[in-house]
Design an enzyme around this catalytic site. Structure first.
Site, PDB file in Angstrom:
ATOM      1  N   HIS A  62      35.505  36.964  39.928  1.00 15.45           N
ATOM      2  CA  HIS A  62      35.875  37.841  38.817  1.00 15.45           C
ATOM      3  C   HIS A  62      36.767  37.066  37.848  1.00 15.45           C
ATOM      4  O   HIS A  62      37.443  36.111  38.248  1.00 15.45           O
ATOM      5  CB  HIS A  62      36.621  39.070  39.337  1.00 15.45           C
ATOM      6  CG  HIS A  62      35.741  40.023  40.097  1.00 15.45           C
ATOM      7  ND1 HIS A  62      36.114  41.295  40.425  1.00 15.45           N
ATOM      8  CD2 HIS A  62      34.469  39.859  40.572  1.00 15.45           C
ATOM      9  CE1 HIS A  62      35.131  41.903  41.079  1.00 15.45           C
ATOM     10  NE2 HIS A  62      34.128  41.047  41.191  1.00 15.45           N
ATOM     11  N   GLU A  64      39.590  37.684  36.468  1.00 16.44           N
ATOM     12  CA  GLU A  64      41.018  37.622  36.811  1.00 16.44           C
ATOM     13  C   GLU A  64      41.259  36.646  37.961  1.00 16.44           C
ATOM     14  O   GLU A  64      42.238  35.898  37.964  1.00 16.44           O
ATOM     15  CB  GLU A  64      41.541  39.012  37.194  1.00 16.44           C
ATOM     16  CG  GLU A  64      41.397  40.046  36.092  1.00 16.44           C
ATOM     17  CD  GLU A  64      40.112  40.859  36.206  1.00 16.44           C
ATOM     18  OE1 GLU A  64      39.053  40.300  36.568  1.00 16.44           O
ATOM     19  OE2 GLU A  64      40.173  42.074  35.929  1.00 16.44           O
ATOM     20  N   CYS A  92      39.804  45.366  39.004  1.00 20.93           N
ATOM     21  CA  CYS A  92      39.288  46.081  40.166  1.00 20.93           C
ATOM     22  C   CYS A  92      40.255  45.857  41.335  1.00 20.93           C
ATOM     23  O   CYS A  92      41.205  45.086  41.229  1.00 20.93           O
ATOM     24  CB  CYS A  92      37.894  45.549  40.507  1.00 20.93           C
ATOM     25  SG  CYS A  92      37.928  43.932  41.279  1.00 20.93           S
ATOM     26  N   CYS A  95      40.954  42.203  42.171  1.00 21.84           N
ATOM     27  CA  CYS A  95      41.775  41.466  41.208  1.00 21.84           C
ATOM     28  C   CYS A  95      43.225  41.935  41.220  1.00 21.84           C
ATOM     29  O   CYS A  95      44.143  41.134  41.065  1.00 21.84           O
ATOM     30  CB  CYS A  95      41.161  41.579  39.824  1.00 21.84           C
ATOM     31  SG  CYS A  95      39.547  40.756  39.751  1.00 21.84           S
TER      32      CYS A  95
END
Ligand SMILES: [Zn+2]
Length: 166
Positions: A62, A64, A92, A95
């Site tokens: 992801h 992040e 999410c 993260c």
């Protein structure tokens, strides 16, 4: 009373958020997922990340997480205290957890989990799942099967005078 929109226009956060959204949009144009993130410390960019899930076949890549990993490498430390994570979208649970482990000071996002859900991403559903009892989950099924030596690594760790705490 001050005008909140005037305050927002001066807000340094907005500049970073717009840059994170730009990273997300660029990533879509390059065939990736619609997410971008930037780690900032003392008003300076430390690192940035874009979603690499499909490119790298990595479900954890992801934006992040990518930005946090790059920040650790750039700063030469796993402790990201004093940093701000700017994300194009509400992080999410993965993260947010990465930000917790990194001791990130602030997390600021532009779009939210409902925007992500409308585009077909599971952020909102995962948050709802985490709020329920794990025993009720159909996937993944999470099971404790305690072995005789399960605590041994922690005993070794506690005895290791040279351990690097984190
Ligand atoms: Zn995430």
């Amino acid at each position: 009373m001050s005008d909140p929109s005037a305050h927002a226009a001066d807000d340094g956060d907005l500049r970073w958020l717009e840059a994170a959204v730009d990273l997300a949009a660029q990533n879509v144009r390059a065939g990736g997922g619609p997410f971008g993130a930037i780690v900032v410390r003392n008003g300076r960019r430390v690192s940035s990340g874009q979603n690499r899930v499909t490119r790298d076949n990595d479900p954890t890549a992801h934006a992040e997480v990518e930005a946090i990993r790059a920040a650790g490498r750039a700063l030469g430390t796993f402790d990201l205290s004093g940093t701000v994570l700017y994300s194009s979208c509400e992080p999410c649970p993965l993260c947010i957890s990465a930000a917790l482990w990194g001791r990130v000071e602030r997390v600021v996002f532009a779009a939210n989990k409902h925007d992500a859900a409308a585009a077909g991403f599971d952020d909102s559903a995962f948050y709802e799942l985490l709020a329920t009892d794990r025993a009720s989950w159909s996937m993944p099924r999470v099971e404790e099967r305690r072995t005789a030596d399960a605590a041994e690594p922690f005993l070794l760790w506690a005895r290791d005078e040279g351990r690097i705490r984190y």
